[in-house]
Design a protein around this motif. Structure first.
Motif, PDB file in Angstrom:
ATOM      1  N   ALA A 138     -60.218   6.212  33.288  1.00 21.32           N
ATOM      2  CA  ALA A 138     -59.799   5.354  32.062  1.00 21.32           C
ATOM      3  C   ALA A 138     -58.844   4.235  32.825  1.00 21.32           C
ATOM      4  CB  ALA A 138     -59.029   5.785  30.667  1.00 21.32           C
ATOM      5  N   PHE A 139     -58.945   2.876  32.560  1.00 19.52           N
ATOM      6  CA  PHE A 139     -57.900   1.986  33.058  1.00 19.52           C
ATOM      7  C   PHE A 139     -57.057   1.512  31.809  1.00 19.52           C
ATOM      8  CE2 PHE A 139     -56.612  -2.563  33.744  1.00 19.52           C
ATOM      9  CZ  PHE A 139     -55.846  -2.213  34.784  1.00 19.52           C
ATOM     10  N   ASN A 140     -55.680   1.876  32.003  1.00 18.66           N
ATOM     11  CA  ASN A 140     -54.648   1.505  31.098  1.00 18.66           C
ATOM     12  C   ASN A 140     -54.051   0.208  31.204  1.00 18.66           C
ATOM     13  OD1 ASN A 140     -54.676   4.420  29.557  1.00 18.66           O
ATOM     14  ND2 ASN A 140     -54.766   4.877  32.102  1.00 18.66           N
ATOM     15  N   GLY A 141     -54.119  -0.653  32.434  1.00 17.93           N
ATOM     16  CA  GLY A 141     -53.385  -1.636  32.389  1.00 17.93           C
ATOM     17  C   GLY A 141     -52.092  -1.504  32.675  1.00 17.93           C
ATOM     18  N   TYR A 142     -51.022  -2.136  32.019  1.00 18.23           N
ATOM     19  CA  TYR A 142     -49.426  -2.122  32.481  1.00 18.23           C
ATOM     20  C   TYR A 142     -49.090  -0.963  31.446  1.00 18.23           C
ATOM     21  CZ  TYR A 142     -49.922  -6.501  35.223  1.00 18.23           C
ATOM     22  OH  TYR A 142     -50.288  -7.327  35.982  1.00 18.23           O
ATOM     23  N   SER A 156     -48.118  11.034  28.314  1.00 16.12           N
ATOM     24  CA  SER A 156     -49.572  11.139  27.471  1.00 16.12           C
ATOM     25  C   SER A 156     -50.792  10.916  28.435  1.00 16.12           C
ATOM     26  CB  SER A 156     -49.441  10.127  26.379  1.00 16.12           C
ATOM     27  OG  SER A 156     -48.499  10.133  25.282  1.00 16.12           O
ATOM     28  N   LEU A 157     -50.319  10.354  29.291  1.00 20.70           N
ATOM     29  CA  LEU A 157     -51.657   9.997  30.371  1.00 20.70           C
ATOM     30  C   LEU A 157     -51.868  11.286  31.230  1.00 20.70           C
ATOM     31  CD1 LEU A 157     -51.139   6.352  31.748  1.00 20.70           C
ATOM     32  CD2 LEU A 157     -52.650   7.196  29.909  1.00 20.70           C
ATOM     33  N   GLU A 158     -50.694  11.941  31.469  1.00 22.52           N
ATOM     34  CA  GLU A 158     -50.851  13.089  32.382  1.00 22.52           C
ATOM     35  C   GLU A 158     -51.502  14.095  31.465  1.00 22.52           C
ATOM     36  OE1 GLU A 158     -48.053  16.024  35.047  1.00 22.52           O
ATOM     37  OE2 GLU A 158     -47.324  15.230  32.837  1.00 22.52           O
ATOM     38  N   LYS A 159     -51.348  14.223  29.993  1.00 17.58           N
ATOM     39  CA  LYS A 159     -51.749  15.254  29.317  1.00 17.58           C
ATOM     40  C   LYS A 159     -53.192  15.169  29.269  1.00 17.58           C
ATOM     41  CE  LYS A 159     -49.413  16.289  25.775  1.00 17.58           C
ATOM     42  NZ  LYS A 159     -48.839  16.322  24.420  1.00 17.58           N
ATOM     43  N   LEU A 160     -53.560  13.991  29.234  1.00 15.30           N
ATOM     44  CA  LEU A 160     -55.210  13.537  29.165  1.00 15.30           C
ATOM     45  C   LEU A 160     -56.042  13.956  30.436  1.00 15.30           C
ATOM     46  CD1 LEU A 160     -55.110   9.752  27.797  1.00 15.30           C
ATOM     47  CD2 LEU A 160     -56.146  12.036  26.730  1.00 15.30           C
ATOM     48  N   THR A 161     -55.082  13.946  31.540  1.00 14.35           N
ATOM     49  CA  THR A 161     -55.791  14.222  32.779  1.00 14.35           C
ATOM     50  C   THR A 161     -55.962  15.857  32.713  1.00 14.35           C
ATOM     51  OG1 THR A 161     -53.688  14.689  34.064  1.00 14.35           O
ATOM     52  CG2 THR A 161     -54.682  12.411  33.866  1.00 14.35           C
ATOM     53  N   LYS A 162     -54.967  16.466  32.139  1.00 12.56           N
ATOM     54  CA  LYS A 162     -55.159  17.922  32.227  1.00 12.56           C
ATOM     55  C   LYS A 162     -55.917  18.519  31.103  1.00 12.56           C
ATOM     56  CE  LYS A 162     -50.422  18.604  34.041  1.00 12.56           C
ATOM     57  NZ  LYS A 162     -49.058  19.336  33.654  1.00 12.56           N
ATOM     58  N   ASN A 163     -56.075  17.948  30.038  1.00 15.11           N
ATOM     59  CA  ASN A 163     -57.074  18.580  28.938  1.00 15.11           C
ATOM     60  C   ASN A 163     -58.456  17.975  29.004  1.00 15.11           C
ATOM     61  OD1 ASN A 163     -54.723  19.396  27.784  1.00 15.11           O
ATOM     62  ND2 ASN A 163     -54.292  17.743  26.160  1.00 15.11           N
ATOM     63  N   ASN A 164     -58.579  16.565  29.389  1.00 13.54           N
ATOM     64  CA  ASN A 164     -60.105  16.088  29.540  1.00 13.54           C
ATOM     65  C   ASN A 164     -60.509  15.847  30.984  1.00 13.54           C
ATOM     66  OD1 ASN A 164     -59.759  15.958  26.808  1.00 13.54           O
ATOM     67  ND2 ASN A 164     -58.941  13.918  26.812  1.00 13.54           N
ATOM     68  N   ILE A 169     -55.682   5.455  35.171  1.00 13.92           N
ATOM     69  CA  ILE A 169     -55.379   4.230  36.300  1.00 13.92           C
ATOM     70  C   ILE A 169     -54.621   3.296  35.408  1.00 13.92           C
ATOM     71  CG2 ILE A 169     -56.287   2.593  37.834  1.00 13.92           C
ATOM     72  CD1 ILE A 169     -59.133   4.182  37.431  1.00 13.92           C
ATOM     73  N   PHE A 170     -53.565   2.811  36.344  1.00 10.91           N
ATOM     74  CA  PHE A 170     -52.685   1.859  35.741  1.00 10.91           C
ATOM     75  C   PHE A 170     -52.234   0.958  36.607  1.00 10.91           C
ATOM     76  CE2 PHE A 170     -51.002   6.068  35.496  1.00 10.91           C
ATOM     77  CZ  PHE A 170     -49.856   6.088  36.522  1.00 10.91           C
ATOM     78  N   ILE A 171     -51.264  -0.148  36.730  1.00 13.88           N
ATOM     79  CA  ILE A 171     -50.888  -0.866  37.481  1.00 13.88           C
ATOM     80  C   ILE A 171     -49.340  -1.532  36.903  1.00 13.88           C
ATOM     81  CG2 ILE A 171     -52.958  -2.139  38.255  1.00 13.88           C
ATOM     82  CD1 ILE A 171     -52.717  -4.292  36.311  1.00 13.88           C
ATOM     83  N   HIS A 223     -42.113  -2.429  46.945  1.00 13.30           N
ATOM     84  CA  HIS A 223     -41.568  -3.395  46.350  1.00 13.30           C
ATOM     85  C   HIS A 223     -42.213  -4.880  46.710  1.00 13.30           C
ATOM     86  CE1 HIS A 223     -38.465  -5.844  44.372  1.00 13.30           C
ATOM     87  NE2 HIS A 223     -38.335  -6.640  45.438  1.00 13.30           N
ATOM     88  N   LYS A 224     -42.684  -5.346  45.592  1.00 17.57           N
ATOM     89  CA  LYS A 224     -43.749  -6.646  45.624  1.00 17.57           C
ATOM     90  C   LYS A 224     -44.770  -6.457  46.393  1.00 17.57           C
ATOM     91  CE  LYS A 224     -39.658  -9.907  45.103  1.00 17.57           C
ATOM     92  NZ  LYS A 224     -39.158 -11.162  45.696  1.00 17.57           N
ATOM     93  N   GLN A 225     -45.361  -5.280  46.588  1.00 17.04           N
ATOM     94  CA  GLN A 225     -46.571  -4.998  47.269  1.00 17.04           C
ATOM     95  C   GLN A 225     -47.785  -4.951  46.032  1.00 17.04           C
ATOM     96  OE1 GLN A 225     -47.141  -4.956  50.690  1.00 17.04           O
ATOM     97  NE2 GLN A 225     -44.819  -5.691  50.360  1.00 17.04           N
ATOM     98  N   PRO A 226     -48.819  -5.485  46.097  1.00 16.29           N
ATOM     99  CA  PRO A 226     -50.064  -5.336  45.240  1.00 16.29           C
ATOM    100  C   PRO A 226     -50.314  -4.006  45.190  1.00 16.29           C
ATOM    101  CG  PRO A 226     -50.801  -6.617  47.109  1.00 16.29           C
ATOM    102  CD  PRO A 226     -49.184  -6.612  46.999  1.00 16.29           C
ATOM    103  N   ALA A 227     -50.163  -3.223  44.301  1.00 15.72           N
ATOM    104  CA  ALA A 227     -50.443  -1.753  44.185  1.00 15.72           C
ATOM    105  C   ALA A 227     -51.318  -1.341  42.826  1.00 15.72           C
ATOM    106  CB  ALA A 227     -49.365  -0.880  44.433  1.00 15.72           C
ATOM    107  N   ILE A 228     -51.724  -0.164  42.993  1.00 15.34           N
ATOM    108  CA  ILE A 228     -52.521   0.372  41.713  1.00 15.34           C
ATOM    109  C   ILE A 228     -52.368   1.957  41.963  1.00 15.34           C
ATOM    110  CG2 ILE A 228     -54.720   0.639  43.011  1.00 15.34           C
ATOM    111  CD1 ILE A 228     -56.159  -0.326  39.993  1.00 15.34           C
ATOM    112  N   PHE A 229     -52.210   2.371  40.599  1.00 13.98           N
ATOM    113  CA  PHE A 229     -51.717   3.919  40.866  1.00 13.98           C
ATOM    114  C   PHE A 229     -52.811   4.643  39.942  1.00 13.98           C
ATOM    115  CE2 PHE A 229     -48.260   1.296  40.820  1.00 13.98           C
ATOM    116  CZ  PHE A 229     -47.441   1.607  42.045  1.00 13.98           C
ATOM    117  N   LEU A 230     -53.085   6.120  40.273  1.00 12.23           N
ATOM    118  CA  LEU A 230     -53.790   6.999  39.596  1.00 12.23           C
ATOM    119  C   LEU A 230     -53.261   8.096  39.516  1.00 12.23           C
ATOM    120  CD1 LEU A 230     -55.434   5.050  42.003  1.00 12.23           C
ATOM    121  CD2 LEU A 230     -57.517   6.037  40.701  1.00 12.23           C
ATOM    122  N   ILE A 231     -53.411   8.872  38.314  1.00 15.74           N
ATOM    123  CA  ILE A 231     -53.011  10.217  38.184  1.00 15.74           C
ATOM    124  C   ILE A 231     -54.003  11.134  37.641  1.00 15.74           C
ATOM    125  CG2 ILE A 231     -50.618   9.927  37.858  1.00 15.74           C
ATOM    126  CD1 ILE A 231     -50.935  10.434  34.998  1.00 15.74           C
ATOM    127  N   GLY A 232     -54.129  12.171  38.366  1.00 14.47           N
ATOM    128  CA  GLY A 232     -55.266  13.416  37.916  1.00 14.47           C
ATOM    129  C   GLY A 232     -55.016  14.737  38.406  1.00 14.47           C
TER     130      GLY A 232
END
Length: 233
Positions: A138-142, A156-164, A169-171, A223-232
């Protein structure tokens, strides 16, 4: 029939031909009407693709947070006259974590042909390279800006990764990247996997997936680098 082209843009500085398909050249060269986030940067992008394009002969409609909803139908007026229109993002794909969906929706309602062109999406590229679950994500935006709300959202997002088993994904706004990582390291369990992907497709591209405990004390300056983050998990 006139067509509404959805044209991806490069994610990082560099040769566009290393990232975008050859068809981009002909579409941009033969289109006169453009719906864009920022006119100045779009002009630079067009010249990068084809330096012979006469910018002064082009018509630009600006689509961003300042655009009024009632003005959107006018942006598509050239289609009624048989002219193609191209939507261009500042980076990546129009309508995906970027403006564009609103005019595409109107175009569908009016029966115009929509043509999405192949191009880079930081969301998909980061997921591909993360090693995390690509079957369920799932992409969650900001995430929220306020610290308490952001920490709650992370949990809440971490719980989703563990349960489902769902990759989250977020930025973040680039100047707040470092604070976001700090909050992730504090809020998440040591074994939770975190992928940090920065400057995707650029010369200084950085993509790494580690557990929260492995990241501690070893996070690059984002800092000021275009980045994207994912947890699983």
């Amino acid at each position: 029939m006139a067509e509404l082209f959805l044209v991806p843009n490069i994610l990082s500085d560099g040769d566009w031909q290393n990232v975008l398909p050859a068809r981009i050249f002909s579409v941009l060269t033969n289109t006169r009407f453009f719906i864009v986030e920022n006119i100045r940067t779009t002009r630079r992008f067009l010249k990068q693709v084809n330096h012979e394009i006469d910018i002064n002969q082009l018509v630009f409609f600006e689509l961003n947070k300042h655009t009024r909803q009632q003005d959107l139908p006018d942006f598509l007026a050239p289609l009624e006259q048989g002219n193609n229109v191209a939507v261009i993002s500042e980076a990546g794909c129009p309508g995906v974590a970027d403006p564009g969906a609103s005019v595409v929706q109107i175009a569908h309602q009016k029966g115009y042909k929509i043509v999405p062109l192949v191009g880079p999406s930081s969301i998909v590229l980061a997921l591909m390279a993360s090693g995390l679950n690509g079957q369920n994500f799932a992409f969650n935006g900001y995430l929220p800006v306020k610290p308490h709300e952001r920490t709650k959202a992370i949990s809440s997002l971490e719980k989703l990764t563990k349960n489902n088993g769902q990759t989250q994904i977020f930025i973040e706004t680039p100047y707040r990247n470092n604070q976001l990582v700090t909050d992730l390291l504090k809020a998440c369990a040591p074994a939770t996997l975190l992928c940090i992907a920065a400057n995707i497709t650029g010369e200084n591209e950085f993509i790494a997936t580690k557990t929260i405990s492995q990241w501690k004390g070893k996070v690059p300056d984002l800092h000021k680098q275009p980045a994207i983050f994912l947890i699983g998990s």
